[in-house]
Design an enzyme around this catalytic site. Structure first.
Site, PDB file in Angstrom:
ATOM      1  N   THR A 168     -31.235 -27.025 -14.379  1.00  0.00           N
ATOM      2  CA  THR A 168     -29.981 -26.293 -14.594  1.00  0.00           C
ATOM      3  C   THR A 168     -28.907 -27.225 -15.158  1.00  0.00           C
ATOM      4  O   THR A 168     -28.162 -26.855 -16.068  1.00  0.00           O
ATOM      5  CB  THR A 168     -29.506 -25.643 -13.273  1.00  0.00           C
ATOM      6  OG1 THR A 168     -30.512 -24.722 -12.860  1.00  0.00           O
ATOM      7  CG2 THR A 168     -28.195 -24.898 -13.436  1.00  0.00           C
ATOM      8  N   GLU A 175     -26.223 -25.260  -3.951  1.00  0.00           N
ATOM      9  CA  GLU A 175     -26.261 -25.147  -5.416  1.00  0.00           C
ATOM     10  C   GLU A 175     -25.579 -26.340  -6.087  1.00  0.00           C
ATOM     11  O   GLU A 175     -26.007 -26.805  -7.124  1.00  0.00           O
ATOM     12  CB  GLU A 175     -25.557 -23.856  -5.861  1.00  0.00           C
ATOM     13  CG  GLU A 175     -26.296 -22.582  -5.508  1.00  0.00           C
ATOM     14  CD  GLU A 175     -27.606 -22.452  -6.265  1.00  0.00           C
ATOM     15  OE1 GLU A 175     -28.484 -23.312  -6.069  1.00  0.00           O
ATOM     16  OE2 GLU A 175     -27.770 -21.500  -7.023  1.00  0.00           O
TER      17      GLU A 175
HETATM   18  N1  HSE Z   1     -25.168 -19.350 -13.834  1.00  0.00           N
HETATM   19  C1  HSE Z   1     -26.033 -20.488 -13.674  1.00  0.00           C
HETATM   20  C2  HSE Z   1     -26.330 -21.049 -15.056  1.00  0.00           C
HETATM   21  C3  HSE Z   1     -27.295 -20.038 -13.015  1.00  0.00           C
HETATM   22  O1  HSE Z   1     -26.651 -20.264 -15.943  1.00  0.00           O
HETATM   23  O2  HSE Z   1     -26.224 -22.255 -15.254  1.00  0.00           O
HETATM   24  C4  HSE Z   1     -28.297 -21.127 -12.796  1.00  0.00           C
HETATM   25  O3  HSE Z   1     -29.433 -20.575 -12.150  1.00  0.00           O
END
Ligand code: HSE
Length: 306
Positions: free
Chosen positions: A181, A128
């Site tokens: 993201t 990630e």
């Molecule tokens: N919690 C993360 C965000 C998840 O919202 O940036 C990304 O999939």
């Protein structure tokens, strides 16, 4: 065991009021992965079908997660990974998390499970970090544990599996624009007010309580995001209309799936979840934006051998 085939599920992170801490696992959409032991040390990725992703393990989330795991062991075996990538990167349903979670789960199984699932979460988080710049766990935790998961703490990492109400279904619509993201994180406010914090905490507590007590009205009242959605929703075409129609046909609530652009709804029962999917689809049918829609029960097991 020399080879393993896996289903690595898609996930919905944040679930409205739980930015970076709450996530749930989907059942009907996910990647297929085949992992084989090799005689050469290290990790290779010999094939990815469906998406143009890098085969270099150092540049691929599955490779990076696998290497993080192998770094902890002194072994001469290596592993080759092949992925049928059904989850589109940048869709907001945990594409990178599925690959990272599948890789560490498969290698751990082939090695006779030297690591616990909670340790695997830490390795998958490295994937990630490569994908988004932040090692968040709210996609990899539900992908590995199944159900709903809560990151109680990141330091030290403390992850709890939450009860899933039996009749809860998710609908996800993916308008086919890509939102990275990292970009969706850069639009967020870095400081939030006391007033916003109070609203968010109340809803997160309410949602967790509603999930345990299977109180669908409480779940519905709690599906509200005070701190992230106002900024990210601007990036998603037709967001307000999709929300409105989903609620109108009976969804308990809606929100942005992860960092978007997918929008999710939770409903009580499969029939309502399907109707919600049809209503959401109609909104995008009236535009030039292509979309995918998924209706899924909550997957209580996470990554599984197929
Ligand atoms: N919690 C993360 C965000 C998840 O919202 O940036 C990304 O999939």
């Amino acid at each position: 065991m020399e080879e393993i085939k896996l289903f690595a599920p898609a996930t919905i992170a944040n679930v409205s009021c739980g930015f970076d801490v709450l996530g749930l696992c989907l059942d009907t959409v996910g990647d297929e992965m085949t992992i084989r032991k090799t005689t050469t040390k290290g990790v290779t990725i010999s094939k990815i079908i469906g998406q143009p992703l890098p085969l270099d393990p150092a540049k691929n989330v599955a490779g990076v997660a696998a290497l993080a795991l192998l770094k902890q062991l002194d072994i001469n075996t290596g592993f080759d990974i092949q992925i049928i990538k059904n989850i589109k990167p940048g869709s907001g349903i945990g594409s990178s998390a599925a690959s990272a979670a599948g890789a560490v789960f498969g290698i751990n199984k082939l090695l006779g499970t030297p690591f616990s699932i909670h340790e695997l979460i830490e390795f998958a988080m490295e994937g990630e970090k490569l994908a988004s710049g932040t090692a968040h766990a709210d996609n990899v935790a539900p992908a590995l544990l199944g159900g709903f998961t809560l990151v109680r703490s990141y330091d030290p990492l403390d992850i709890i599996k939450i009860n899933t109400p039996k009749e809860l279904y998710a609908t996800v619509i993916h308008p086919q624009i890509e939102i990275k993201t990292s970009d969706a994180r850069s639009v967020l406010k870095q400081k939030i007010s006391l007033k916003e914090t109070v609203i968010q905490l109340g809803n997160l507590g309410g949602l967790i309580s509603g999930l345990y007590t299977e109180d669908y009205d409480l779940i519905s009242r709690s599906l509200h995001d005070e701190i992230v959605e106002p900024y990210r929703s601007i990036l998603i075409p037709e967001f307000d209309t999709v929300r409105e129609v989903a609620k109108k046909v009976g969804a308990l609530g809606t929100g942005i799936s992860g960092s978007g652009p997918s929008v999710f709804a939770l409903s009580k029962g499969k029939e309502i979840a399907k109707t919600v999917g049809e209503a959401m689809s109609k909104v995008y049918q009236n535009t030039t934006i292509d979309f995918d829609v998924h209706v899924s029960k909550i997957n209580s097991t996470g990554v599984k051998i197929i």
